[in-house]
Design a protein around this motif. Structure first.
Motif, PDB file in Angstrom:
ATOM      1  N   SER A  38       0.831  -1.207   0.000  1.00  0.00           N
ATOM      2  CA  SER A  38       0.000   0.000   0.000  1.00  0.00           C
ATOM      3  C   SER A  38       0.861   1.250   0.000  1.00  0.00           C
ATOM      4  O   SER A  38       0.578   2.224  -0.716  1.00  0.00           O
ATOM      5  CB  SER A  38      -0.920  -0.008   1.221  1.00  0.00           C
ATOM      6  N   ALA A  39       1.919   1.231   0.799  1.00  0.00           N
ATOM      7  CA  ALA A  39       2.814   2.393   0.854  1.00  0.00           C
ATOM      8  C   ALA A  39       3.489   2.634  -0.486  1.00  0.00           C
ATOM      9  O   ALA A  39       3.658   3.784  -0.912  1.00  0.00           O
ATOM     10  CB  ALA A  39       3.855   2.192   1.956  1.00  0.00           C
ATOM     11  N   LEU A  40       3.870   1.551  -1.163  1.00  0.00           N
ATOM     12  CA  LEU A  40       4.526   1.684  -2.460  1.00  0.00           C
ATOM     13  C   LEU A  40       3.614   2.344  -3.480  1.00  0.00           C
ATOM     14  O   LEU A  40       4.041   3.196  -4.269  1.00  0.00           O
ATOM     15  CB  LEU A  40       4.977   0.309  -2.962  1.00  0.00           C
ATOM     16  N   LEU A  41       2.337   1.973  -3.468  1.00  0.00           N
ATOM     17  CA  LEU A  41       1.384   2.583  -4.393  1.00  0.00           C
ATOM     18  C   LEU A  41       1.301   4.091  -4.183  1.00  0.00           C
ATOM     19  O   LEU A  41       1.236   4.861  -5.145  1.00  0.00           O
ATOM     20  CB  LEU A  41       0.000   1.951  -4.210  1.00  0.00           C
ATOM     21  N   MET A  42       1.308   4.506  -2.926  1.00  0.00           N
ATOM     22  CA  MET A  42       1.188   5.932  -2.632  1.00  0.00           C
ATOM     23  C   MET A  42       2.470   6.689  -2.968  1.00  0.00           C
ATOM     24  O   MET A  42       2.441   7.904  -3.179  1.00  0.00           O
ATOM     25  CB  MET A  42       0.833   6.130  -1.160  1.00  0.00           C
ATOM     26  N   GLN A  43       3.604   5.997  -3.015  1.00  0.00           N
ATOM     27  CA  GLN A  43       4.873   6.661  -3.304  1.00  0.00           C
ATOM     28  C   GLN A  43       5.104   6.852  -4.805  1.00  0.00           C
ATOM     29  O   GLN A  43       5.858   7.734  -5.208  1.00  0.00           O
ATOM     30  CB  GLN A  43       6.023   5.838  -2.712  1.00  0.00           C
ATOM     31  N   LEU A  44       4.456   6.026  -5.614  1.00  0.00           N
ATOM     32  CA  LEU A  44       4.659   6.114  -7.050  1.00  0.00           C
ATOM     33  C   LEU A  44       4.003   7.363  -7.621  1.00  0.00           C
ATOM     34  O   LEU A  44       2.937   7.779  -7.177  1.00  0.00           O
ATOM     35  CB  LEU A  44       4.093   4.875  -7.742  1.00  0.00           C
ATOM     36  N   ASP A  45       4.624   7.956  -8.616  1.00  0.00           N
ATOM     37  CA  ASP A  45       4.033   9.105  -9.313  1.00  0.00           C
ATOM     38  C   ASP A  45       3.224   8.599 -10.506  1.00  0.00           C
ATOM     39  O   ASP A  45       3.580   8.792 -11.671  1.00  0.00           O
ATOM     40  CB  ASP A  45       5.127  10.070  -9.768  1.00  0.00           C
ATOM     41  N   ASN A  46       2.113   7.939 -10.193  1.00  0.00           N
ATOM     42  CA  ASN A  46       1.249   7.347 -11.214  1.00  0.00           C
ATOM     43  C   ASN A  46       0.001   8.214 -11.343  1.00  0.00           C
ATOM     44  O   ASN A  46      -0.886   8.181 -10.487  1.00  0.00           O
ATOM     45  CB  ASN A  46       0.886   5.917 -10.820  1.00  0.00           C
ATOM     46  N   ALA A  47      -0.069   9.000 -12.403  1.00  0.00           N
ATOM     47  CA  ALA A  47      -1.175   9.942 -12.562  1.00  0.00           C
ATOM     48  C   ALA A  47      -2.523   9.231 -12.631  1.00  0.00           C
ATOM     49  O   ALA A  47      -3.502   9.681 -12.033  1.00  0.00           O
ATOM     50  CB  ALA A  47      -0.970  10.790 -13.814  1.00  0.00           C
ATOM     51  N   ASP A  48      -2.576   8.114 -13.353  1.00  0.00           N
ATOM     52  CA  ASP A  48      -3.843   7.386 -13.469  1.00  0.00           C
ATOM     53  C   ASP A  48      -4.329   6.908 -12.107  1.00  0.00           C
ATOM     54  O   ASP A  48      -5.526   6.936 -11.819  1.00  0.00           O
ATOM     55  CB  ASP A  48      -3.678   6.190 -14.405  1.00  0.00           C
ATOM     56  N   PHE A  49      -3.420   6.467 -11.267  1.00  0.00           N
ATOM     57  CA  PHE A  49      -3.783   5.996  -9.932  1.00  0.00           C
ATOM     58  C   PHE A  49      -4.413   7.123  -9.117  1.00  0.00           C
ATOM     59  O   PHE A  49      -5.468   6.951  -8.499  1.00  0.00           O
ATOM     60  CB  PHE A  49      -2.546   5.452  -9.222  1.00  0.00           C
ATOM     61  N   PHE A  50      -3.801   8.289  -9.116  1.00  0.00           N
ATOM     62  CA  PHE A  50      -4.323   9.401  -8.324  1.00  0.00           C
ATOM     63  C   PHE A  50      -5.604   9.973  -8.929  1.00  0.00           C
ATOM     64  O   PHE A  50      -6.452  10.488  -8.202  1.00  0.00           O
ATOM     65  CB  PHE A  50      -3.255  10.485  -8.159  1.00  0.00           C
ATOM     66  N   LEU A  51      -5.753   9.865 -10.248  1.00  0.00           N
ATOM     67  CA  LEU A  51      -7.002  10.307 -10.854  1.00  0.00           C
ATOM     68  C   LEU A  51      -8.164   9.402 -10.482  1.00  0.00           C
ATOM     69  O   LEU A  51      -9.313   9.836 -10.461  1.00  0.00           O
ATOM     70  CB  LEU A  51      -6.854  10.356 -12.381  1.00  0.00           C
ATOM     71  N   ARG A  52      -7.876   8.156 -10.179  1.00  0.00           N
ATOM     72  CA  ARG A  52      -8.925   7.234  -9.761  1.00  0.00           C
ATOM     73  C   ARG A  52      -9.301   7.428  -8.288  1.00  0.00           C
ATOM     74  O   ARG A  52     -10.327   6.924  -7.841  1.00  0.00           O
ATOM     75  CB  ARG A  52      -8.494   5.792 -10.018  1.00  0.00           C
ATOM     76  N   MET A  53      -8.464   8.129  -7.550  1.00  0.00           N
ATOM     77  CA  MET A  53      -8.772   8.424  -6.157  1.00  0.00           C
ATOM     78  C   MET A  53      -9.648   9.664  -6.065  1.00  0.00           C
ATOM     79  O   MET A  53      -9.688  10.483  -6.988  1.00  0.00           O
ATOM     80  CB  MET A  53      -7.490   8.611  -5.357  1.00  0.00           C
ATOM     81  N   SER A  54     -10.350   9.792  -4.951  1.00  0.00           N
ATOM     82  CA  SER A  54     -11.331  10.881  -4.832  1.00  0.00           C
ATOM     83  C   SER A  54     -11.143  11.659  -3.541  1.00  0.00           C
ATOM     84  O   SER A  54     -12.082  11.884  -2.788  1.00  0.00           O
ATOM     85  CB  SER A  54     -12.753  10.312  -4.901  1.00  0.00           C
ATOM     86  N   THR A  55      -9.899  12.080  -3.282  1.00  0.00           N
ATOM     87  CA  THR A  55      -9.604  12.838  -2.070  1.00  0.00           C
ATOM     88  C   THR A  55      -8.869  14.123  -2.422  1.00  0.00           C
ATOM     89  O   THR A  55      -8.247  14.240  -3.485  1.00  0.00           O
ATOM     90  CB  THR A  55      -8.738  12.017  -1.103  1.00  0.00           C
ATOM     91  N   SER A  76     -10.389  10.666   4.816  1.00  0.00           N
ATOM     92  CA  SER A  76      -9.207   9.847   4.536  1.00  0.00           C
ATOM     93  C   SER A  76      -8.482  10.336   3.289  1.00  0.00           C
ATOM     94  O   SER A  76      -9.113  10.760   2.323  1.00  0.00           O
ATOM     95  CB  SER A  76      -9.627   8.380   4.339  1.00  0.00           C
ATOM     96  N   PRO A  77      -7.142  10.250   3.280  1.00  0.00           N
ATOM     97  CA  PRO A  77      -6.407  10.581   2.053  1.00  0.00           C
ATOM     98  C   PRO A  77      -6.477   9.471   1.012  1.00  0.00           C
ATOM     99  O   PRO A  77      -6.116   9.693  -0.139  1.00  0.00           O
ATOM    100  CB  PRO A  77      -4.965  10.757   2.556  1.00  0.00           C
ATOM    101  N   TYR A  78      -6.938   8.286   1.436  1.00  0.00           N
ATOM    102  CA  TYR A  78      -6.946   7.114   0.550  1.00  0.00           C
ATOM    103  C   TYR A  78      -8.391   6.663   0.374  1.00  0.00           C
ATOM    104  O   TYR A  78      -8.963   6.012   1.243  1.00  0.00           O
ATOM    105  CB  TYR A  78      -6.111   5.989   1.174  1.00  0.00           C
ATOM    106  N   LEU A  79      -8.986   7.043  -0.741  1.00  0.00           N
ATOM    107  CA  LEU A  79     -10.393   6.742  -1.000  1.00  0.00           C
ATOM    108  C   LEU A  79     -10.634   6.786  -2.493  1.00  0.00           C
ATOM    109  O   LEU A  79     -10.051   7.614  -3.202  1.00  0.00           O
ATOM    110  CB  LEU A  79     -11.286   7.769  -0.288  1.00  0.00           C
ATOM    111  N   PHE A  80     -11.500   5.894  -2.965  1.00  0.00           N
ATOM    112  CA  PHE A  80     -11.848   5.850  -4.379  1.00  0.00           C
ATOM    113  C   PHE A  80     -13.349   6.058  -4.544  1.00  0.00           C
ATOM    114  O   PHE A  80     -14.120   5.891  -3.596  1.00  0.00           O
ATOM    115  CB  PHE A  80     -11.435   4.498  -4.978  1.00  0.00           C
ATOM    116  N   ASN A  81     -13.769   6.415  -5.758  1.00  0.00           N
ATOM    117  CA  ASN A  81     -15.188   6.655  -5.979  1.00  0.00           C
ATOM    118  C   ASN A  81     -16.028   5.422  -5.694  1.00  0.00           C
ATOM    119  O   ASN A  81     -17.186   5.534  -5.300  1.00  0.00           O
ATOM    120  CB  ASN A  81     -15.425   7.135  -7.417  1.00  0.00           C
TER     121      ASN A  81
END
Length: 391
Positions: free
Chosen positions: A232-249, A304-309
């Protein structure tokens, strides 16, 4: 301007007709989601099914073994696979589905979790059942075969039953140990309202589920879960634009647009607003449980900083609470149109995120909380503009 301000054209009959059309479109989209889930790209549900399969086979620690999960999940024909990162009590929920073939398990999981969510939501708003059955936010969660429908059912049930069955309400909150960041506000909310039976019930349930899962699945499984935090920590450390666009925070969108420092500031402000709303809701609404519950669930989407639609089926409660207040006390100017936009927001903002380069759901969640907060306390509301046209 009255066409938009009062939206008198949005009559009860039209709302129900639109709900039927939306529900039919939802079924078509759900079939499309299923076909894609069975394809080479895979689906989030692979993580639940893979964890459930090894648990049912007697090796629950393998749910957190990435090499095992890659092998189990790709055996379905999927080229993609997903890490299982939920706490061990969630294995109780997924193990029965792991005993089924993957195509059947997907259908069964979606059907069961959607039914639980629909039951809890219709129980809360029986007059508005067409709006529950057609809600696009539930379609999004169902299409991903994620756990947002299950967690949404728990939160809606908790808010609905707090006055009548505080022990059961607390138990529902405690069961959110399967996804604890969705319950981060609940203890503060219960304590601020003096709802100690529910508070104790939540704590006992959470501790009990953790203890029972430890006894049932063993220390190796608990340690495996702790190691999954690295994924989980690794996912948050990556600069993956698609990943953060799928998040809703606000954190995720701040990280995407402005960088880590701004993201932390936005995330902290969002949490403080959410916490203040949860704690002060009892005073703001003169102790009304349903109104305070609507504020809590709206605020939960900001906490939460970690949330998806797909985590947002819980927002059916504040959205339909506002609809019911409008029916009972009159809609405020432009409120009907705002509620239509918020009704579609979880799905629409997710669909528009990649084309726009930003996920607007945090702003929608903030707007929803603002609408709830500015509603007069139940029993003190006067008649407003508009007519009773929905539900």
């Amino acid at each position: 301007m009255t066409f938009l301000r009062d939206a008198d054209w949005l009559t009860r009959e039209r709302v129900r007709g639109y709900a039927v059309l939306v529900a039919l479109a939802a079924l078509a989209l759900l079939v499309n989601s299923y076909l894609k889930a069975m394809g080479p790209d895979g689906t989030d549900f692979l993580a639940f099914w893979g964890a459930g399969q090894v648990t049912a086979a007697g090796d629950p620690a393998a749910a957190y073994d990435l090499a095992v999960q890659e092998r189990v999940q790709t055996a379905t024909g999927s080229q993609g696979w997903f890490a299982f990162v939920n706490p061990p009590p969630f294995l109780f929920a997924v193990a029965p589905f792991g005993m089924l073939p993957f195509p059947i398990a997907w259908i069964a999981w979606v059907a069961v979790t959607w039914a639980l969510w629909a039951w809890a939501s219709i129980r809360a708003f029986s007059r508005l059942w067409p709006l529950v059955l057609a809600w696009p936010g539930a379609l999004l969660a169902a299409g991903h075969a994620q756990n947002g429908l299950l967690t949404g059912a728990l939160l809606v049930f908790a808010a609905t039953e707090l006055s009548r069955r505080p022990n059961w309400s607390g138990a529902a909150i405690g069961a959110l140990v399967i996804k604890p960041h969705l319950a981060v506000l609940a203890p503060f909310w219960l304590a601020a309202g003096g709802r100690w039976r529910a508070f104790v019930g939540a704590g006992v349930t959470a501790i009990g589920l953790l203890g029972v899962s430890w006894l049932a699945f063993g220390t190796a499984t608990v340690l495996g879960y702790m190691r999954s935090w690295e994924a989980s920590a690794l996912l948050m450390q990556l600069d993956n634009a698609d990943f953060f666009l799928r998040m809703s925070t606000f954190y995720s969108q701040g990280r995407l647009l402005f960088g880590e420092t701004a993201a932390r500031i936005l995330g902290a402000l969002s949490l403080l607003i959410a916490l203040a709303a949860a704690v002060l809701a009892w005073r703001r609404f003169s102790g009304d449980v349903q109104a305070a519950g609507a504020a809590l669930l709206a605020a939960t989407a900001l906490a939460s900083p970690y949330l998806f639609n797909y985590d947002l089926p819980l927002l059916i409660f504040p959205t339909l609470w506002l609809v019911r207040q409008g029916l009972d006390h009159g809609f405020r100017p432009y409120e009907k149109l705002a509620l239509v936009a918020l009704y579609f927001a979880p799905y629409a903002t997710r669909a528009a995120a990649l084309p726009l380069g930003v996920n607007l759901m945090p702003l929608a969640a903030l707007a929803l909380l603002a609408l709830v907060w500015t509603r007069p306390a139940p029993g003190q509301a006067g008649r407003g503009a508009g007519t009773q046209t929905a539900g």
